[in-house]
Design a protein around this motif. Structure first.
Motif, PDB file in Angstrom:
ATOM      1  N   HIS A   1      -5.075  -0.065  -8.343  1.00  0.00           N
ATOM      2  CA  HIS A   1      -5.035   0.949  -7.563  1.00  0.00           C
ATOM      3  C   HIS A   1      -6.012   0.971  -6.912  1.00  0.00           C
ATOM      4  CE1 HIS A   1      -3.240   4.821  -6.756  1.00  0.00           C
ATOM      5  NE2 HIS A   1      -4.606   5.007  -6.094  1.00  0.00           N
TER       6      HIS A   1
ATOM      7  N   CYS B   1      -7.080   5.392  -1.016  1.00  0.00           N
ATOM      8  CA  CYS B   1      -7.485   5.964  -1.661  1.00  0.00           C
ATOM      9  C   CYS B   1      -8.664   4.576  -1.809  1.00  0.00           C
ATOM     10  CB  CYS B   1      -6.832   5.209  -2.906  1.00  0.00           C
ATOM     11  SG  CYS B   1      -6.114   6.336  -3.517  1.00  0.00           S
TER      12      CYS B   1
ATOM     13  N   ALA C   1       2.751   9.560  -6.468  1.00  0.00           N
ATOM     14  CA  ALA C   1       1.819   8.534  -5.491  1.00  0.00           C
ATOM     15  C   ALA C   1       1.218   9.894  -5.097  1.00  0.00           C
ATOM     16  CB  ALA C   1       2.681   7.600  -4.393  1.00  0.00           C
TER      17      ALA C   1
ATOM     18  N   CYS D   1      -2.872   8.941  -7.109  1.00  0.00           N
ATOM     19  CA  CYS D   1      -3.460   8.450  -6.676  1.00  0.00           C
ATOM     20  C   CYS D   1      -4.738   9.907  -6.989  1.00  0.00           C
ATOM     21  CB  CYS D   1      -3.212   9.061  -4.891  1.00  0.00           C
ATOM     22  SG  CYS D   1      -2.684   7.869  -3.935  1.00  0.00           S
TER      23      CYS D   1
ATOM     24  N   CYS E   1      -3.685   0.574  -2.830  1.00  0.00           N
ATOM     25  CA  CYS E   1      -3.948   2.084  -1.790  1.00  0.00           C
ATOM     26  C   CYS E   1      -4.929   1.833  -1.108  1.00  0.00           C
ATOM     27  CB  CYS E   1      -3.863   2.771  -2.677  1.00  0.00           C
ATOM     28  SG  CYS E   1      -3.275   4.506  -2.318  1.00  0.00           S
TER      29      CYS E   1
ATOM     30  N   HIS F   1       1.385   7.633   2.210  1.00  0.00           N
ATOM     31  CA  HIS F   1       1.778   9.464   1.714  1.00  0.00           C
ATOM     32  C   HIS F   1       1.876   9.798   3.554  1.00  0.00           C
ATOM     33  CE1 HIS F   1      -1.375   8.469  -1.188  1.00  0.00           C
ATOM     34  NE2 HIS F   1      -1.626   7.530  -0.440  1.00  0.00           N
TER      35      HIS F   1
ATOM     36  N   SER G   1       1.009  -1.257   0.213  1.00  0.00           N
ATOM     37  CA  SER G   1       0.172  -0.352   0.095  1.00  0.00           C
ATOM     38  C   SER G   1       1.345   1.370   0.242  1.00  0.00           C
ATOM     39  CB  SER G   1      -1.229  -0.104   0.801  1.00  0.00           C
ATOM     40  OG  SER G   1       0.019   0.116   2.187  1.00  0.00           O
ATOM     41  N   HIS G   2       0.346   2.221  -0.641  1.00  0.00           N
ATOM     42  CA  HIS G   2       1.288   3.289  -1.109  1.00  0.00           C
ATOM     43  C   HIS G   2       0.821   3.858   0.697  1.00  0.00           C
ATOM     44  CE1 HIS G   2       0.787   3.545  -5.079  1.00  0.00           C
ATOM     45  NE2 HIS G   2       0.087   4.068  -5.174  1.00  0.00           N
TER      46      HIS G   2
END
Length: 98
Positions: free
Chosen positions: A42, A49, A12, A16, A46, A5, A2-3
């Protein structure tokens, strides 16, 4: 995968932002198959999101449900009676001034 942030990954964040713009269309089934697949991939990778997607879907569902509901007959009748009472009060008030 997972991203994250929190580290300020600009690429990224931009990716997103692009996907978040498409979420509304995705929810409404207005994307072609390739875009749907890209959004699903995605969202699978993520979590931030995915959370926003779930929120959008929930809000859309609540709004749709509340727009289709009608007031119970007794409430509608009470509102009609109150409107008539106010109309009479206004008419009486206007007539008294003339």
């Amino acid at each position: 995968m997972s991203h994250d942030h929190s580290h300020g990954d600009l690429q990224a964040d931009q990716d997103c932002a692009d996907f978040l713009e498409r979420i509304v269309y995705f929810i409404d089934n207005e994307l072609d198959d390739a875009d749907c697949t890209a959004v699903r991939v995605h969202l699978d990778s993520c979590n931030p999101c995915l959370v926003k997607y779930d929120l959008q879907r929930t809000v859309k569902s609540v709004v749709a449900r509340s727009c289709s509901e009608t007031a119970p007959d007794d409430l509608r009748e009470r509102v009609r009676l109150r409107i008539r009472e106010v109309q009479v009060q206004i008419t009486t008030s206007v007539d008294a001034r003339e």
